[in-house]
Write a protein that holds these residues in place. Structure first.
Motif, PDB file in Angstrom:
ATOM      1  N   UNK A 290       0.816  -1.217   0.000  1.00 26.12           N
ATOM      2  CA  UNK A 290       0.000   0.000   0.000  1.00 26.12           C
ATOM      3  C   UNK A 290       0.850   1.268   0.000  1.00 26.12           C
ATOM      4  N   UNK A 291       2.081   1.164   0.490  1.00 25.05           N
ATOM      5  CA  UNK A 291       2.982   2.326   0.509  1.00 25.05           C
ATOM      6  C   UNK A 291       3.220   2.826  -0.915  1.00 25.05           C
ATOM      7  N   UNK A 292       3.227   1.877  -1.872  1.00 26.52           N
ATOM      8  CA  UNK A 292       3.548   2.227  -3.265  1.00 26.52           C
ATOM      9  C   UNK A 292       2.317   2.265  -4.166  1.00 26.52           C
ATOM     10  N   UNK A 293       1.144   1.947  -3.617  1.00 22.72           N
ATOM     11  CA  UNK A 293      -0.069   1.872  -4.439  1.00 22.72           C
ATOM     12  C   UNK A 293      -0.579   3.272  -4.797  1.00 22.72           C
ATOM     13  N   UNK A 294      -0.635   3.533  -6.087  1.00 23.80           N
ATOM     14  CA  UNK A 294      -1.138   4.834  -6.571  1.00 23.80           C
ATOM     15  C   UNK A 294      -2.230   4.671  -7.629  1.00 23.80           C
ATOM     16  N   UNK A 295      -2.429   3.433  -8.083  1.00 24.18           N
ATOM     17  CA  UNK A 295      -3.456   3.180  -9.091  1.00 24.18           C
ATOM     18  C   UNK A 295      -4.309   1.989  -8.665  1.00 24.18           C
ATOM     19  N   UNK A 296      -5.413   1.786  -9.368  1.00 23.04           N
ATOM     20  CA  UNK A 296      -6.408   0.791  -8.962  1.00 23.04           C
ATOM     21  C   UNK A 296      -5.862  -0.639  -8.982  1.00 23.04           C
ATOM     22  N   UNK A 297      -5.033  -0.943  -9.976  1.00 25.65           N
ATOM     23  CA  UNK A 297      -4.472  -2.290 -10.089  1.00 25.65           C
ATOM     24  C   UNK A 297      -3.678  -2.659  -8.839  1.00 25.65           C
ATOM     25  N   UNK A 298      -2.881  -1.710  -8.330  1.00 21.75           N
ATOM     26  CA  UNK A 298      -2.071  -1.988  -7.134  1.00 21.75           C
ATOM     27  C   UNK A 298      -2.956  -2.202  -5.904  1.00 21.75           C
ATOM     28  N   UNK A 299      -4.038  -1.449  -5.811  1.00 22.12           N
ATOM     29  CA  UNK A 299      -4.964  -1.657  -4.688  1.00 22.12           C
ATOM     30  C   UNK A 299      -5.636  -3.029  -4.793  1.00 22.12           C
ATOM     31  N   UNK A 300      -5.959  -3.428  -6.006  1.00 21.90           N
ATOM     32  CA  UNK A 300      -6.573  -4.742  -6.218  1.00 21.90           C
ATOM     33  C   UNK A 300      -5.606  -5.862  -5.819  1.00 21.90           C
TER      34      UNK A 300
END
Length: 389
Positions: A290-300
Protein backbone atom coordinates in the motif's frame (compact mmCIF):
# COMPACT_ATOMS: atom_id res chain seq x y z
CA UNK A 1 -26.21 -36.38 27.01
CA UNK A 2 -26.59 -35.65 23.28
CA UNK A 3 -23.50 -34.57 21.38
CA UNK A 4 -23.34 -31.15 19.79
CA UNK A 5 -23.49 -31.53 16.00
CA UNK A 6 -21.24 -29.26 13.98
CA UNK A 7 -23.83 -28.78 11.22
CA UNK A 8 -26.17 -26.92 13.60
CA UNK A 9 -23.39 -24.59 14.69
CA UNK A 10 -22.64 -23.90 11.03
CA UNK A 11 -26.28 -23.26 10.13
CA UNK A 12 -26.65 -20.95 13.13
CA UNK A 13 -23.46 -19.11 12.15
CA UNK A 14 -24.74 -18.66 8.60
CA UNK A 15 -28.07 -17.23 9.76
CA UNK A 16 -26.62 -14.89 12.42
CA UNK A 17 -23.86 -13.55 10.15
CA UNK A 18 -26.38 -12.94 7.34
CA UNK A 19 -28.52 -10.95 9.78
CA UNK A 20 -25.54 -9.00 11.13
CA UNK A 21 -24.34 -8.13 7.62
CA UNK A 22 -27.71 -6.52 6.89
CA UNK A 23 -26.94 -3.85 9.49
CA UNK A 24 -23.21 -3.10 9.72
CA UNK A 25 -22.60 -1.96 6.09
CA UNK A 26 -25.42 0.59 6.38
CA UNK A 27 -24.52 2.09 9.77
CA UNK A 28 -22.43 5.04 8.55
CA UNK A 29 -24.61 5.67 5.47
CA UNK A 30 -27.83 5.43 7.51
CA UNK A 31 -26.62 7.87 10.18
CA UNK A 32 -25.26 10.33 7.64
CA UNK A 33 -27.83 10.19 4.81
CA UNK A 34 -31.04 9.26 6.68
CA UNK A 35 -30.46 10.77 10.14
CA UNK A 36 -28.43 13.79 8.98
CA UNK A 37 -25.50 13.22 11.38
CA UNK A 38 -21.84 13.91 10.66
CA UNK A 39 -19.38 11.21 9.64
CA UNK A 40 -17.37 12.00 12.76
CA UNK A 41 -20.39 11.28 14.96
CA UNK A 42 -21.08 8.04 13.05
CA UNK A 43 -17.44 7.04 13.60
CA UNK A 44 -17.76 7.78 17.31
CA UNK A 45 -20.85 5.55 17.57
CA UNK A 46 -18.97 2.69 15.89
CA UNK A 47 -15.99 3.28 18.20
CA UNK A 48 -18.21 3.11 21.30
CA UNK A 49 -19.91 -0.02 19.95
CA UNK A 50 -16.49 -1.69 19.47
CA UNK A 51 -15.49 -0.81 23.04
CA UNK A 52 -18.79 -2.19 24.38
CA UNK A 53 -18.26 -5.37 22.34
CA UNK A 54 -14.86 -5.85 23.99
CA UNK A 55 -16.65 -5.95 27.34
CA UNK A 56 -19.27 -8.31 25.92
CA UNK A 57 -16.59 -10.69 24.64
CA UNK A 58 -14.91 -10.84 28.06
CA UNK A 59 -18.23 -11.40 29.85
CA UNK A 60 -19.22 -14.13 27.37
CA UNK A 61 -15.98 -16.02 27.98
CA UNK A 62 -16.30 -15.71 31.76
CA UNK A 63 -19.92 -16.89 31.71
CA UNK A 64 -19.08 -19.93 29.60
CA UNK A 65 -16.29 -21.00 31.96
CA UNK A 66 -18.69 -20.71 34.90
CA UNK A 67 -21.00 -23.30 33.31
CA UNK A 68 -23.83 -20.85 32.59
CA UNK A 69 -23.29 -20.58 28.85
CA UNK A 70 -26.65 -21.91 27.66
CA UNK A 71 -28.82 -19.52 29.67
CA UNK A 72 -26.78 -16.43 28.86
CA UNK A 73 -26.39 -17.32 25.18
CA UNK A 74 -30.17 -17.57 24.82
CA UNK A 75 -30.67 -14.45 26.95
CA UNK A 76 -28.19 -12.49 24.78
CA UNK A 77 -29.92 -13.58 21.55
CA UNK A 78 -33.24 -12.55 23.15
CA UNK A 79 -31.80 -9.11 23.94
CA UNK A 80 -30.68 -8.79 20.29
CA UNK A 81 -34.19 -9.77 19.14
CA UNK A 82 -35.71 -7.15 21.47
CA UNK A 83 -33.31 -4.47 20.19
CA UNK A 84 -34.10 -5.34 16.56
CA UNK A 85 -37.84 -5.33 17.26
CA UNK A 86 -37.55 -1.83 18.74
CA UNK A 87 -35.44 -0.72 15.75
CA UNK A 88 -38.34 -1.59 13.44
CA UNK A 89 -40.41 1.14 15.14
CA UNK A 90 -37.78 3.44 16.71
CA UNK A 91 -34.98 3.98 14.18
CA UNK A 92 -34.41 7.72 14.52
CA UNK A 93 -31.86 9.63 16.63
CA UNK A 94 -30.90 8.81 19.42
CA UNK A 95 -32.80 5.48 19.57
CA UNK A 96 -30.88 4.05 16.59
CA UNK A 97 -27.32 4.27 18.01
CA UNK A 98 -28.46 3.18 21.50
CA UNK A 99 -30.22 0.07 20.17
CA UNK A 100 -27.32 -0.62 17.79
CA UNK A 101 -24.90 -0.64 20.74
CA UNK A 102 -27.24 -2.85 22.82
CA UNK A 103 -27.43 -5.31 19.92
CA UNK A 104 -23.63 -5.24 19.53
CA UNK A 105 -23.06 -5.90 23.25
CA UNK A 106 -25.50 -8.83 23.32
CA UNK A 107 -24.08 -10.21 20.07
CA UNK A 108 -20.52 -10.12 21.47
CA UNK A 109 -21.60 -12.19 24.50
CA UNK A 110 -23.43 -14.74 22.35
CA UNK A 111 -20.66 -15.02 19.74
CA UNK A 112 -17.96 -15.64 22.35
CA UNK A 113 -20.05 -18.34 24.03
CA UNK A 114 -20.72 -19.99 20.64
CA UNK A 115 -17.00 -19.88 19.73
CA UNK A 116 -16.17 -21.55 23.04
CA UNK A 117 -18.90 -24.09 22.31
CA UNK A 118 -17.32 -24.76 18.89
CA UNK A 119 -14.00 -25.44 20.64
CA UNK A 120 -15.73 -28.16 22.71
CA UNK A 121 -16.51 -30.34 19.68
CA UNK A 122 -14.40 -33.49 20.02
CA UNK A 123 -15.18 -35.47 16.84
CA UNK A 124 -13.47 -32.93 14.53
CA UNK A 125 -10.09 -31.18 14.63
CA UNK A 126 -10.36 -27.64 16.03
CA UNK A 127 -8.79 -26.23 12.84
CA UNK A 128 -11.49 -27.88 10.72
CA UNK A 129 -14.30 -26.64 12.99
CA UNK A 130 -13.12 -23.03 12.92
CA UNK A 131 -12.36 -23.16 9.19
CA UNK A 132 -15.95 -24.18 8.56
CA UNK A 133 -17.33 -21.62 11.06
CA UNK A 134 -15.34 -18.91 9.30
CA UNK A 135 -16.49 -20.12 5.88
CA UNK A 136 -20.18 -20.08 6.84
CA UNK A 137 -19.84 -16.64 8.44
CA UNK A 138 -18.41 -15.28 5.20
CA UNK A 139 -21.14 -16.94 3.13
CA UNK A 140 -23.54 -15.06 5.41
CA UNK A 141 -21.72 -11.77 4.79
CA UNK A 142 -21.84 -12.28 1.02
CA UNK A 143 -25.56 -13.17 1.13
CA UNK A 144 -26.39 -10.31 3.50
CA UNK A 145 -24.53 -7.61 1.58
CA UNK A 146 -26.04 -8.83 -1.71
CA UNK A 147 -29.64 -8.94 -0.44
CA UNK A 148 -29.44 -5.69 1.51
CA UNK A 149 -29.03 -3.70 -1.73
CA UNK A 150 -32.40 -4.95 -2.97
CA UNK A 151 -34.24 -4.54 0.34
CA UNK A 152 -33.04 -0.99 0.99
CA UNK A 153 -34.59 0.14 -2.32
CA UNK A 154 -38.02 -0.92 -1.04
CA UNK A 155 -37.88 0.55 2.46
CA UNK A 156 -34.92 0.80 4.82
CA UNK A 157 -37.18 -0.30 7.71
CA UNK A 158 -37.44 -3.73 6.04
CA UNK A 159 -33.75 -4.22 6.85
CA UNK A 160 -34.59 -4.38 10.55
CA UNK A 161 -37.63 -6.60 9.91
CA UNK A 162 -35.64 -9.20 7.94
CA UNK A 163 -32.79 -9.14 10.48
CA UNK A 164 -35.31 -9.64 13.29
CA UNK A 165 -36.82 -12.68 11.53
CA UNK A 166 -33.38 -14.21 10.98
CA UNK A 167 -32.49 -13.79 14.66
CA UNK A 168 -35.75 -15.45 15.70
CA UNK A 169 -34.80 -18.47 13.55
CA UNK A 170 -31.30 -18.36 15.08
CA UNK A 171 -32.82 -18.42 18.58
CA UNK A 172 -34.92 -21.49 17.71
CA UNK A 173 -31.84 -23.36 16.44
CA UNK A 174 -29.69 -22.33 19.42
CA UNK A 175 -32.35 -23.28 21.97
CA UNK A 176 -33.08 -26.70 20.47
CA UNK A 177 -29.78 -27.87 18.95
CA UNK A 178 -26.87 -26.37 20.94
CA UNK A 179 -25.62 -28.77 23.64
CA UNK A 180 -23.39 -27.52 26.46
CA UNK A 181 -20.96 -29.30 28.76
CA UNK A 182 -21.42 -28.22 32.37
CA UNK A 183 -17.86 -27.18 33.08
CA UNK A 184 -18.68 -25.55 36.43
CA UNK A 185 -20.03 -28.79 37.91
CA UNK A 186 -16.95 -30.68 36.75
CA UNK A 187 -14.71 -28.09 38.40
CA UNK A 188 -16.63 -28.20 41.67
CA UNK A 189 -16.22 -31.99 41.86
CA UNK A 190 -12.50 -31.91 41.14
CA UNK A 191 -9.75 -31.95 43.76
CA UNK A 192 -7.44 -29.02 44.40
CA UNK A 193 -4.74 -30.76 42.38
CA UNK A 194 -7.24 -31.33 39.57
CA UNK A 195 -8.17 -27.65 39.49
CA UNK A 196 -4.52 -26.65 39.27
CA UNK A 197 -3.98 -29.07 36.40
CA UNK A 198 -6.95 -27.55 34.58
CA UNK A 199 -5.25 -24.15 34.36
CA UNK A 200 -3.70 -23.22 31.03
CA UNK A 201 0.06 -23.82 31.03
CA UNK A 202 2.29 -20.73 31.24
CA UNK A 203 4.07 -21.56 27.98
CA UNK A 204 0.69 -21.83 26.25
CA UNK A 205 -0.33 -18.44 27.67
CA UNK A 206 2.85 -16.89 26.23
CA UNK A 207 2.20 -18.39 22.77
CA UNK A 208 -1.45 -17.27 22.82
CA UNK A 209 -0.43 -13.76 23.91
CA UNK A 210 2.09 -13.39 21.07
CA UNK A 211 -0.34 -14.64 18.44
CA UNK A 212 -3.23 -12.47 19.67
CA UNK A 213 -1.14 -9.29 19.99
CA UNK A 214 -0.03 -9.76 16.37
CA UNK A 215 -3.67 -10.45 15.44
CA UNK A 216 -4.65 -7.16 17.10
CA UNK A 217 -2.05 -5.25 15.05
CA UNK A 218 -3.30 -6.93 11.86
CA UNK A 219 -6.90 -6.00 12.69
CA UNK A 220 -5.79 -2.39 13.16
CA UNK A 221 -4.32 -2.50 9.66
CA UNK A 222 -7.29 -4.40 8.23
CA UNK A 223 -9.62 -1.74 9.65
CA UNK A 224 -7.93 0.84 7.40
CA UNK A 225 -9.43 -0.96 4.40
CA UNK A 226 -12.89 -0.44 5.88
CA UNK A 227 -12.33 3.21 6.80
CA UNK A 228 -9.44 5.42 5.63
CA UNK A 229 -8.63 3.56 2.41
CA UNK A 230 -11.93 4.58 0.78
CA UNK A 231 -11.09 8.26 1.34
CA UNK A 232 -7.48 7.79 0.20
CA UNK A 233 -8.56 6.10 -3.03
CA UNK A 234 -10.96 8.97 -3.79
CA UNK A 235 -8.12 11.48 -3.39
CA UNK A 236 -6.32 9.48 -6.11
CA UNK A 237 -9.35 9.77 -8.40
CA UNK A 238 -10.59 6.20 -7.82
CA UNK A 239 -14.37 6.14 -7.33
CA UNK A 240 -16.37 4.51 -4.55
CA UNK A 241 -17.84 1.97 -6.97
CA UNK A 242 -14.34 0.65 -7.70
CA UNK A 243 -13.61 0.59 -3.98
CA UNK A 244 -16.71 -1.56 -3.42
CA UNK A 245 -15.51 -4.01 -6.11
CA UNK A 246 -12.47 -4.71 -3.93
CA UNK A 247 -14.81 -6.15 -1.28
CA UNK A 248 -16.58 -8.21 -3.94
CA UNK A 249 -13.20 -9.74 -4.81
CA UNK A 250 -12.52 -10.22 -1.09
CA UNK A 251 -15.80 -12.13 -0.66
CA UNK A 252 -15.24 -14.30 -3.72
CA UNK A 253 -11.72 -15.31 -2.63
CA UNK A 254 -12.91 -16.12 0.91
CA UNK A 255 -15.87 -18.20 -0.28
CA UNK A 256 -13.85 -20.08 -2.94
CA UNK A 257 -10.59 -20.31 -1.01
CA UNK A 258 -11.86 -21.49 2.37
CA UNK A 259 -13.15 -24.93 1.24
CA UNK A 260 -9.83 -25.49 -0.58
CA UNK A 261 -7.90 -24.65 2.60
CA UNK A 262 -10.14 -27.00 4.59
CA UNK A 263 -9.64 -29.81 2.05
CA UNK A 264 -5.85 -29.41 2.06
CA UNK A 265 -5.86 -29.23 5.85
CA UNK A 266 -7.82 -32.50 6.20
CA UNK A 267 -5.78 -34.28 3.52
CA UNK A 268 -2.27 -33.19 4.50
CA UNK A 269 -2.66 -32.07 8.13
CA UNK A 270 -0.73 -28.82 7.69
CA UNK A 271 0.66 -27.49 10.98
CA UNK A 272 -1.53 -24.70 12.40
CA UNK A 273 1.45 -22.57 13.40
CA UNK A 274 2.91 -22.70 9.88
CA UNK A 275 -0.45 -21.52 8.52
CA UNK A 276 -0.87 -18.66 10.97
CA UNK A 277 2.63 -17.28 10.40
CA UNK A 278 2.33 -17.66 6.62
CA UNK A 279 -0.87 -15.62 6.88
CA UNK A 280 0.87 -13.00 9.05
CA UNK A 281 3.71 -12.65 6.51
CA UNK A 282 1.15 -12.14 3.72
CA UNK A 283 -0.42 -9.32 5.73
CA UNK A 284 3.01 -7.66 6.07
CA UNK A 285 3.50 -7.90 2.27
CA UNK A 286 -0.01 -6.59 1.57
CA UNK A 287 0.28 -3.61 3.94
CA UNK A 288 3.77 -2.82 2.58
CA UNK A 289 2.40 -2.80 -0.99
CA UNK A 290 0.00 0.00 0.00
CA UNK A 291 2.98 2.33 0.51
CA UNK A 292 3.55 2.23 -3.27
CA UNK A 293 -0.07 1.87 -4.44
CA UNK A 294 -1.14 4.83 -6.57
CA UNK A 295 -3.46 3.18 -9.09
CA UNK A 296 -6.41 0.79 -8.96
CA UNK A 297 -4.47 -2.29 -10.09
CA UNK A 298 -2.07 -1.99 -7.13
CA UNK A 299 -4.96 -1.66 -4.69
CA UNK A 300 -6.57 -4.74 -6.22
CA UNK A 301 -3.34 -6.76 -5.88
CA UNK A 302 -2.97 -5.60 -2.28
CA UNK A 303 -6.55 -6.64 -1.49
CA UNK A 304 -5.98 -10.08 -3.04
CA UNK A 305 -2.87 -10.63 -0.88
CA UNK A 306 -4.72 -9.37 2.23
CA UNK A 307 -7.60 -11.76 1.55
CA UNK A 308 -5.31 -14.77 1.14
CA UNK A 309 -3.64 -13.82 4.42
CA UNK A 310 -7.09 -13.59 6.02
CA UNK A 311 -8.25 -16.96 4.63
CA UNK A 312 -5.09 -18.72 5.81
CA UNK A 313 -4.61 -17.10 9.24
CA UNK A 314 -7.93 -15.93 10.67
CA UNK A 315 -9.76 -19.27 11.02
CA UNK A 316 -6.71 -20.99 12.53
CA UNK A 317 -6.22 -18.41 15.31
CA UNK A 318 -9.21 -19.53 17.44
CA UNK A 319 -8.25 -23.16 16.66
CA UNK A 320 -4.72 -22.65 18.06
CA UNK A 321 -6.16 -20.90 21.10
CA UNK A 322 -8.65 -23.76 21.60
CA UNK A 323 -5.86 -26.35 21.43
CA UNK A 324 -3.57 -24.47 23.83
CA UNK A 325 -6.13 -23.42 26.46
CA UNK A 326 -7.46 -25.80 29.11
CA UNK A 327 -11.10 -26.91 29.04
CA UNK A 328 -11.83 -24.91 32.20
CA UNK A 329 -10.58 -21.67 30.56
CA UNK A 330 -11.88 -22.29 27.04
CA UNK A 331 -14.36 -19.42 27.15
CA UNK A 332 -11.87 -16.97 28.64
CA UNK A 333 -9.34 -17.42 25.84
CA UNK A 334 -11.92 -17.50 23.05
CA UNK A 335 -13.10 -14.21 24.56
CA UNK A 336 -9.57 -12.84 24.16
CA UNK A 337 -9.69 -13.72 20.43
CA UNK A 338 -12.84 -11.61 20.05
CA UNK A 339 -11.36 -8.84 22.22
CA UNK A 340 -8.25 -8.61 20.00
CA UNK A 341 -10.43 -8.26 16.87
CA UNK A 342 -12.78 -5.69 18.47
CA UNK A 343 -9.88 -3.64 19.87
CA UNK A 344 -8.25 -3.53 16.43
CA UNK A 345 -11.53 -2.40 14.84
CA UNK A 346 -12.02 0.24 17.55
CA UNK A 347 -8.51 1.69 17.60
CA UNK A 348 -7.52 1.21 13.92
CA UNK A 349 -9.72 3.83 12.20
CA UNK A 350 -9.12 6.36 15.01
CA UNK A 351 -5.32 5.89 15.00
CA UNK A 352 -5.28 5.92 11.20
CA UNK A 353 -7.29 9.14 11.09
CA UNK A 354 -4.93 10.87 13.54
CA UNK A 355 -1.79 9.81 11.62
CA UNK A 356 -3.29 10.91 8.28
CA UNK A 357 -4.44 14.28 9.70
CA UNK A 358 -1.07 15.02 11.33
CA UNK A 359 1.27 13.39 8.79
CA UNK A 360 0.34 11.34 5.70
CA UNK A 361 -1.16 8.13 4.35
CA UNK A 362 2.36 6.93 3.60
CA UNK A 363 3.35 7.13 7.27
CA UNK A 364 0.12 5.32 8.22
CA UNK A 365 0.97 2.34 5.99
CA UNK A 366 4.60 2.34 7.18
CA UNK A 367 3.45 2.34 10.81
CA UNK A 368 1.08 -0.58 10.24
CA UNK A 369 3.80 -2.59 8.45
CA UNK A 370 6.28 -1.93 11.26
CA UNK A 371 3.81 -2.91 14.00
CA UNK A 372 2.70 -6.14 12.27
CA UNK A 373 6.28 -7.11 11.33
CA UNK A 374 7.72 -6.49 14.82
CA UNK A 375 4.93 -8.36 16.60
CA UNK A 376 5.07 -11.24 14.09
CA UNK A 377 8.80 -11.69 14.78
CA UNK A 378 8.29 -11.48 18.56
CA UNK A 379 5.40 -13.95 18.40
CA UNK A 380 7.39 -16.33 16.19
CA UNK A 381 10.32 -16.31 18.66
CA UNK A 382 7.97 -16.90 21.63
CA UNK A 383 6.24 -19.77 19.81
CA UNK A 384 9.49 -21.39 18.67
CA UNK A 385 11.14 -21.46 22.09
CA UNK A 386 8.01 -22.45 24.02
CA UNK A 387 7.09 -25.29 21.66
CA UNK A 388 10.58 -26.73 22.10
CA UNK A 389 10.01 -27.17 25.86
Amino acid sequence: MKNLKLRWLLIGNLISSTGTSFIWPLTTVYMHDYLGKSLALAGMVLFIESLIMIGGSYIGGYIYDQGRGRFWMLFSITVSIAALLLLVFFNKWPAYPVLLIVNGFAGAIANTIINALAASIKNHEASYVFNMMYFMANIGVVLGTLIVGFIVKLNIRYIFVVTLLLYIVFFVIASTKYVFENIKIEKDKSSVEGEISQKTANRSILIISGILLTYLMIQMGYAQWQSNLSVYMQTLGIGLNKYSYLWTVNGIIVVVGQPIISFLDKRYGINDFKKVYLGYVMFVIAFASLIFAKDYLHFMISMIIVTFGEVIAFPVIPAIVANLSSDSERGKYQGFVSIAASTGHAVGPLLGGVIVEMFSYGLLFETIVLLVLVFTIISLIITYFNLKK
